[in-house]
Motif scaffolding. Structure first.
Motif, short mmCIF file in Angstrom:
data_model
loop_
_atom_site.label_atom_id
_atom_site.label_comp_id
_atom_site.label_asym_id
_atom_site.label_seq_id
_atom_site.Cartn_x
_atom_site.Cartn_y
_atom_site.Cartn_z
N ILE A 171 38.00 -5.52 -23.50
CA ILE A 171 38.94 -6.60 -23.17
C ILE A 171 38.25 -7.95 -23.29
CG2 ILE A 171 40.34 -7.63 -21.33
CD1 ILE A 171 41.56 -5.09 -22.55
N VAL A 172 37.03 -8.06 -22.74
CA VAL A 172 36.28 -9.32 -22.81
C VAL A 172 36.01 -9.70 -24.27
CG1 VAL A 172 34.05 -10.41 -22.28
CG2 VAL A 172 35.27 -9.13 -20.52
N ILE A 173 35.59 -8.74 -25.06
CA ILE A 173 35.30 -9.01 -26.47
C ILE A 173 36.57 -9.43 -27.20
CG2 ILE A 173 34.56 -7.96 -28.65
CD1 ILE A 173 32.58 -6.27 -26.89
N GLN A 174 37.66 -8.70 -27.00
CA GLN A 174 38.92 -9.05 -27.67
C GLN A 174 39.39 -10.44 -27.26
OE1 GLN A 174 41.80 -5.95 -26.98
NE2 GLN A 174 40.55 -4.42 -28.00
N ASN A 175 39.27 -10.78 -25.99
CA ASN A 175 39.69 -12.10 -25.53
C ASN A 175 38.78 -13.21 -26.03
OD1 ASN A 175 41.89 -11.05 -24.16
ND2 ASN A 175 40.81 -10.93 -22.21
N SER A 176 37.57 -12.86 -26.38
CA SER A 176 36.61 -13.85 -26.88
C SER A 176 36.78 -14.12 -28.36
CB SER A 176 35.18 -13.38 -26.62
OG SER A 176 34.94 -13.26 -25.24
N ILE A 177 37.49 -13.25 -29.04
CA ILE A 177 37.58 -13.33 -30.50
C ILE A 177 39.05 -13.36 -30.92
CG2 ILE A 177 36.77 -12.35 -32.67
CD1 ILE A 177 34.76 -10.74 -30.97
N PRO A 178 39.73 -14.47 -30.76
CA PRO A 178 41.15 -14.53 -31.12
C PRO A 178 41.41 -14.23 -32.59
CG PRO A 178 40.46 -16.53 -29.98
CD PRO A 178 39.24 -15.68 -30.19
N ALA A 179 40.50 -14.56 -33.48
CA ALA A 179 40.70 -14.32 -34.91
C ALA A 179 40.85 -12.83 -35.20
CB ALA A 179 39.55 -14.90 -35.72
N ILE A 180 40.13 -11.99 -34.47
CA ILE A 180 40.25 -10.54 -34.69
C ILE A 180 41.64 -10.07 -34.28
CG2 ILE A 180 39.51 -8.30 -33.78
CD1 ILE A 180 36.70 -9.26 -33.86
N ILE A 214 31.18 -19.87 -32.65
CA ILE A 214 31.06 -18.42 -32.57
C ILE A 214 31.01 -17.98 -31.10
CG2 ILE A 214 28.53 -18.40 -32.77
CD1 ILE A 214 29.00 -15.75 -34.45
N PRO A 215 31.80 -17.00 -30.73
CA PRO A 215 31.74 -16.53 -29.35
C PRO A 215 30.39 -15.87 -29.05
CG PRO A 215 33.76 -15.79 -30.42
CD PRO A 215 32.86 -16.35 -31.49
N ILE A 216 29.78 -16.29 -27.96
CA ILE A 216 28.54 -15.68 -27.48
C ILE A 216 28.84 -15.11 -26.10
CG2 ILE A 216 26.12 -16.00 -26.88
CD1 ILE A 216 26.05 -18.37 -28.83
N ILE A 217 28.61 -13.82 -25.96
CA ILE A 217 28.92 -13.10 -24.72
C ILE A 217 27.62 -12.63 -24.09
CG2 ILE A 217 30.15 -11.13 -23.72
CD1 ILE A 217 31.96 -11.29 -26.31
N ALA A 218 27.37 -13.06 -22.87
CA ALA A 218 26.16 -12.66 -22.15
C ALA A 218 26.23 -11.19 -21.78
CB ALA A 218 26.00 -13.49 -20.88
#
Length: 88
Positions: free
Chosen positions: A73-82, A36-40
């Protein structure tokens, strides 16, 4: 059971900081704990802070206050499935 696409992890929390919380998540028995992507999310924007986030198991680092465009952009790049879901 709940499923999430990502975790926005605040670094400065009472009791357990975001680094420790990430460590606990990554070492848990949950099926998606390792992936699971975790973003600080933190007010600390120095290179050392970003390295500490990566070392703790976070895939990205957002500094507060957030610039919404950059955060998206950071969130989208962190979640390729979306992105794959949006394309289909």
């Amino acid at each position: 059971m709940y499923y999430f696409d990502a975790i926005l992890m605040d670094i400065m929390m009472p009791v357990m900081d975001g680094y420790e919380a990430t460590h606990e998540i990554r070492n848990s028995e949950k099926e998606d704990a390792k992936s699971i992507p975790i973003i600080a999310m933190t007010a600390n924007a120095f290179d050392d802070d970003m390295k500490k986030s990566k070392t703790a198991g976070m895939g990205a680092h957002l500094s507060k206050p957030l610039a919404i465009y950059h955060a998206s952009i950071v969130i989208q790049n962190s979640i390729p499935a979306i992105l794959d879901k949006c394309k289909s």
